[in-house]
Structures are given as C-alpha cells and as structure tokens.
Design a protein around this motif. Structure first.
Motif, PDB file in Angstrom:
ATOM      1  N   SER A  46       3.977  -6.748  -6.802  1.00 49.12           N
ATOM      2  CA  SER A  46       4.869  -7.884  -6.568  1.00 49.12           C
ATOM      3  C   SER A  46       5.387  -7.768  -5.143  1.00 49.12           C
ATOM      4  CB  SER A  46       6.058  -7.832  -7.522  1.00 49.12           C
ATOM      5  OG  SER A  46       5.647  -7.897  -8.846  1.00 49.12           O
ATOM      6  N   TRP A  47       5.934  -8.860  -4.649  1.00 54.48           N
ATOM      7  CA  TRP A  47       6.617  -8.804  -3.361  1.00 54.48           C
ATOM      8  C   TRP A  47       8.103  -8.959  -3.611  1.00 54.48           C
ATOM      9  CZ3 TRP A  47       4.629  -7.960   1.514  1.00 54.48           C
ATOM     10  CH2 TRP A  47       3.231  -7.923   1.614  1.00 54.48           C
ATOM     11  N   LEU A  48       8.877  -8.081  -2.966  1.00 57.15           N
ATOM     12  CA  LEU A  48      10.335  -8.245  -3.000  1.00 57.15           C
ATOM     13  C   LEU A  48      10.771  -8.856  -1.682  1.00 57.15           C
ATOM     14  CD1 LEU A  48      11.849  -4.903  -4.397  1.00 57.15           C
ATOM     15  CD2 LEU A  48      11.315  -7.008  -5.615  1.00 57.15           C
ATOM     16  N   HIS A  49      11.581  -9.887  -1.791  1.00 59.00           N
ATOM     17  CA  HIS A  49      12.181 -10.446  -0.584  1.00 59.00           C
ATOM     18  C   HIS A  49      13.624  -9.957  -0.536  1.00 59.00           C
ATOM     19  CE1 HIS A  49      14.159 -13.666   1.878  1.00 59.00           C
ATOM     20  NE2 HIS A  49      13.171 -13.274   2.660  1.00 59.00           N
ATOM     21  N   LEU A  69      10.153  -8.543   3.677  1.00 62.69           N
ATOM     22  CA  LEU A  69       9.249  -8.654   2.530  1.00 62.69           C
ATOM     23  C   LEU A  69       8.571  -7.313   2.342  1.00 62.69           C
ATOM     24  CD1 LEU A  69       7.430 -12.078   3.052  1.00 62.69           C
ATOM     25  CD2 LEU A  69       8.691 -11.375   1.011  1.00 62.69           C
ATOM     26  N   VAL A  70       8.559  -6.816   1.098  1.00 61.41           N
ATOM     27  CA  VAL A  70       7.928  -5.518   0.852  1.00 61.41           C
ATOM     28  C   VAL A  70       7.108  -5.598  -0.444  1.00 61.41           C
ATOM     29  CG1 VAL A  70      10.061  -4.651  -0.237  1.00 61.41           C
ATOM     30  CG2 VAL A  70       8.311  -3.039   0.508  1.00 61.41           C
ATOM     31  N   GLU A  71       5.891  -5.084  -0.372  1.00 56.46           N
ATOM     32  CA  GLU A  71       5.023  -5.084  -1.553  1.00 56.46           C
ATOM     33  C   GLU A  71       5.320  -3.837  -2.384  1.00 56.46           C
ATOM     34  OE1 GLU A  71       0.846  -5.043  -0.689  1.00 56.46           O
ATOM     35  OE2 GLU A  71       0.320  -5.772  -2.699  1.00 56.46           O
ATOM     36  N   VAL A  72       5.550  -4.057  -3.693  1.00 57.73           N
ATOM     37  CA  VAL A  72       5.903  -2.936  -4.563  1.00 57.73           C
ATOM     38  C   VAL A  72       5.040  -2.968  -5.814  1.00 57.73           C
ATOM     39  CG1 VAL A  72       8.305  -2.770  -3.810  1.00 57.73           C
ATOM     40  CG2 VAL A  72       7.695  -4.345  -5.651  1.00 57.73           C
TER      41      VAL A  72
END
Lengths: 292, 285
Positions: free
Chosen positions: B222-225, B255-258
C-alpha cells in the motif's frame, strides 16, 4: 433463510414455460407502456389523425363504395397501413435493446424466469397496449361519425380494429426480430424504420416496377402483393368492410374471380403467418442466449 | 453449496475465465478479489446464466447450465451495474420481483424496512440516488430469503455512511447456512465479511486463503500518504529512504510504500526519529 429443497424442480415447474411468469411480464410491459412518452405520442397522433380523417371524409360519405365502406373506411385503412405499422414495429424493435442498454433485461433474467417467458410476455404486453391505442383511435373516429350521422357503422369499426390489431401484432413480431438481433436502441430503431419503409412504400413500388419491367402475370402480381402483410391487411380490410377489390386494380379483379369469398381469409391467413413466423424467429434467436 | 469446475469464458479470442475451480460450502462466505478484468463479475454472470460458458456450475447440486431457472430460484443477487425499470416505483419493482420469485407478500414490508426504504417506497427508480438503488438491490435480493447471495461490488457507489450501513447489513446476513459470494476490490471490506478469499488474475485463481493472509501471500503493498508537523517532509523522506523504503515527496507530504500487513512500521521509524506524523491516508495499490 429459506430451506434448501432438493425438489426445486417441482417448486418452479421445471424449466418449462410458466404462464404465471408470462402474465407477470405482460403486466410490467403494460405498466411501462402507460408511462412511455413514445406510446402516448403514437396513440394521441393516431387518434388525432383518425378523427381528422373521419371529419374530412364525412362530407362525401354519401359516396359509399358498397355496404358502408366509404371514404372514411378507406382513409382509416390507409392510416393504419402507415401509422399503426410504424408504431408497432418501432415499439417492438426498441423494447429489448432498450432493456439491454439500461441493464433491466439482465435484472429480470437474474430472476427465476426464462427467456421464452420474457419474450412472450413482452409480445403479449405490447399487443395489449396496441389494442388499447387502436381502440382509442377508432373509438374517437366512431364517436365523431356518430355525432355527424355518417355512414361508418360500429361493426365496420370493430372489424377494422380487429384487423388493425392483427397487423400491429405482425409488426410487433417483426420488430422483436430486429430487437433480438440488435444490441443498441439507435440501431434497432433505424432498422425498424427501414423495414417499415420497405413494407409500406417499397413493397408497393417494387411490385409496380416488377410488373412494368417483367410483365408479371396477374396471378403472380396478386401473390407478390398479398405476401406483404401490409397489402394482405388492405385486402382483408376491404373484404371485411364489404368494399370492392376493384380498388386494387387487375390483381383485385383476379383475386375475386379466382378465390371469391376466400380472398379475405387468405389475407387474414397471411397476417397470422406474419405473426407466427417472425415471433418464432425472434424466439429462436433470443433463446439461443446472447451474452448480457 | 456452489461447485464451479473448469469454468472457461471467452469474449472473442480473449479468455476472460481460464479454467476456474471454486468450491463453496454451505454457510461459507467467500470473497472474489482481483484487479479489473480478473474475471470476478464474469463468474457471477455465469452462475446466473446471463452469459454462455464452458465448464460446470452446480448450486445446491443443480446444474446451472441445464436448469438455469431452478438455479436462479436459489440465488439473490446485487449486481455491480444496477439496472432496474426506471419508470417503476420502488414498491412496483419489489412487487414485480416478488411475483417473479413467488415470494410471500408479507416479505415486502419486511425487506423495505430492513434496508431503510420505507419513506421512499412510492418514488420512481429514476429518482433514486446510487446508494438508494444499492439498498433497493439488496431488498430485492432478500425478498424470498434465498440460500445463496451473490454480491458484486455492493458498496462501490456508496458514500461512507451508506457503506457502513451496507457492511453492517451484510455482516448480519452471514452464517445461518447461507452461502455468500462477494466480489470486491476492497480487501479491508472483504476481511470484515468473508471467511475465505479467492484471488483472481487474468481469469485464473492465483490464491485461496483467509483474507488476513492474502496481502502477505500475494506480496501486496500500500502507499501511505503522510502529513508531518513543522515542515519536516524532507527529513522524513530522507529517514524513510535510509531505512530502505520506497518514498517520495509530493506537494503536501510524503508518500511511502509499505507492506499491506505492516503499515505501522514506517510510522514507528519516523516516531523514533522525532518526526511527528499529524495524519495519514492509505492508498492501496
């Protein structure tokens, strides 16, 4: 939650045709027709034209061809050939593509009902709606002619209504063939208009052209004319209204000489065949089950 | 129960379903999950007999191809594309369906109340909002209390409040021996409503597992904004990149992909480094 019964076949009457389900669709089609602006447009237009023709024809109603088939009767027959065929063929052609486009056909066919029941219910429902429209149109004509003390009798109007309904059923069945073959309302409507034009105008002109070009014998001319349901209606209507087939020219004279009183029955038989054959074709195509 | 064996469906030369096998036990809730075009809706349409297919589908032992009417008698459905007769009212639409399904007349007021449409029963379908149409579809599906429910993206056109209401109603429908087959893109929603997820891709089953395991098994991310305090976006970005995260700045935050199952790890790193995260949104890939 419902009990799962292994005897579901008994519950739903197997996969055979259920008249109960046809009746449900008939009621739905009638409900929808009463709310369809096109239906009202056609009905009001037909009634207005029938009233106008009755009023226009009455002053000369003393010119009666025979047995009450005067100018009013002839004008009403011509009106049915043009307007009722257009109304019925376009309603028949639009109904299924329009339901396919809106998704309501998929909704109904997601219920425990078969395609045969949907098609038959739609046909009968449209037939009922058209009968109401015809009764309204001829009813107005009848009231006006009674008020003007004209020659159009109630029995003439009833016979004309019955034959017109039979012609409208032919046109609905032809429309349904168009409807099951086309996915888009626009394409179905255009095809219906083209078929109407062919039946009403090109049929007549084509026969006349063929006669001139190939010097068709008169029996072939009669056969070619009467195979067109619109012409078959005209023949049956003239006979049913006690008019003279001389109005149809040499083909009419030939028909009377050859078939005598049976000529009206031939016209009705052709109309019935034009109901059964297209409806069967529509059923075969629809039942085959194009993806929704 | 529903048994689907070697289900194949082509549109032209394209195989939309390519040998799908699914078995659903009585009382089980199963979710179909996958990207657009994976074949979820087509499976529903095959079960209902709306499209032609190869292979075998049996619902409570009834062959859906040979006896489509008997099969549909067992199924209530909420389709993705809601197609009703626009000129009929809600009550007329329910009456039409009740007659088609031979549902008892007493069910009508019950289902109208169950989905909260009592005040709108006289409205024509064309006057309804997307959410009300979805509730009408659920009412129709429940009319004769069928043993199988097919729900295709039942919350797709709903606002947040209506979605919560619908999810609560669907939760209530689970169990009692009823089979529930639900298509959704939304893994969180499936996690609330189903016992098992069947993941589809390009018309094939690629995974079957409990919803809580699907993200890990398929390596879903998922991406966290993130919105951070005090203009610390650049620092947050550097810290996350240093920890090996795929991160980037955008105009309003980071934006970070987790990993879909370990979203809080990134937040923990930032917190340990003194970066205050004010807010975050999850964007599933």
């Amino acid at each position: 939650m419902s009990e799962v019964d292994t005897g579901v076949e008994e519950q739903v009457g197997g996969e055979g045709v259920e008249f109960r389900l046809i009746r449900v669709i008939v009621v739905k089609v009638l409900q929808e027709s009463l709310r369809d602006r096109w239906f009202w447009l056609y009905t009001i237009g037909f009634a207005a034209l029938a009233a106008s023709l009755t009023l226009v024809a009455i002053p000369d109603s003393s010119v009666v061809l025979s047995g009450g088939f005067g100018r009013t009767g002839a004008a009403l027959v011509a009106l049915v050939q043009l307007v009722v065929v257009l109304m019925a063929i376009s309603l028949g052609a639009r109904v299924l593509p329009s339901e396919r486009e809106s998704g309501s056909l998929a909704f109904v066919l997601s219920q425990p009902i078969g395609r045969t029941e949907v098609l038959l219910g739609t046909f009968v429902g449209l037939g009922g709606a058209l009968l109401a429209a015809l009764a309204a149109g001829f009813g107005v004509a009848g009231v006006l002619s009674t008020l003007r003390d004209a020659s159009v009798s109630a029995s003439v109007l009833i016979r004309l209504t019955g034959l017109s309904w039979l012609l409208s059923l032919c046109a609905v069945a032809i429309g349904l063939v168009i409807g099951v073959s086309q996915r888009k309302v626009g394409a179905a409507t255009s095809t219906a208009l083209f078929v109407w034009f062919v039946l009403v105008f090109l049929g007549d002109l084509g026969i006349m052209g063929s006669v001139l070009a190939s010097r068709l014998p008169v029996e072939s001319l009669f056969l070619a004319a009467v195979l067109n349901p619109v012409e078959a209606f005209r023949v049956a209507a003239i006979v049913a209204l006690d008019g003279s087939l001389d109005a149809l020219g040499p083909a009419g004279t030939y028909a009377v000489d050859t078939y005598g009183d049976r000529v009206g029955l031939i016209g009705v038989g052709v109309l019935v065949a034009w109901v059964v054959a297209p409806l069967t074709l529509a059923w075969l195509v629809f039942r085959r089950g194009a993806d929704l | 129960m529903i048994t689907i064996e070697n289900l194949v469906k082509h549109y032209g030369r394209t195989a939309v379903l390519d040998g799908v096998d699914i078995e659903i036990a009585d009382g089980e809730s199963v979710g179909l999950w996958g990207p657009n075009g994976a074949g979820k809706t087509t499976i529903m349409r095959c079960i209902l007999g709306l499209v032609r297919y190869e292979g075998s589908i049996r619902v409570h032992g009834i062959d859906a191809k040979r006896r489509p009417k008997a099969t549909r008698r067992l199924i209530g459905t909420v389709p993705q594309e809601l197609g009703f007769y626009d000129d009929l009212t809600i009550r007329e639409t329910l009456q039409l369906t009740r007659r088609l399904r031979r549902a008892p007349a007493e069910r009508l007021p019950l289902v109208i109340e169950q989905v909260g449409l009592e005040q709108h029963a006289a409205k024509r379908v064309r006057e309804l909002s997307g959410g009300m149409k979805q509730r009408l579809a659920l009412a129709l599906a429940l009319l004769d209390d069928p043993p199988v429910l097919l729900l295709d993206e039942p919350t797709s056109s709903l606002d947040l409040a209506s979605r919560e209401l619908m999810v609560r109603q669907l939760e209530d429908l689970r169990g009692e021996g009823r089979v529930l087959l639900l298509c959704s893109h939304n893994l969180e929603e499936l996690a609330m409503l189903v016992d098992r997820v069947v993941a589809l891709d390009n018309g094939r089953v690629v995974e079957e597992c409990p919803p809580s395991q699907l993200a890990d098994r398929l390596g879903l991310s998922s991406w966290l904004h993130l919105s951070v305090a005090g203009g610390d976006e650049a620092r947050a970005h550097e810290l996350l990149a240093a920890k090996g995260f795929n991160a980037r700045l955008n105009g309003h935050g980071v934006l970070v992909e987790v990993s879909a199952q370990r979203k809080a790890v990134a937040l923990g790193h930032l917190s340990e480094s003194g970066v205050e995260v004010l807010d975050f949104e999850v964007w599933r890939r």
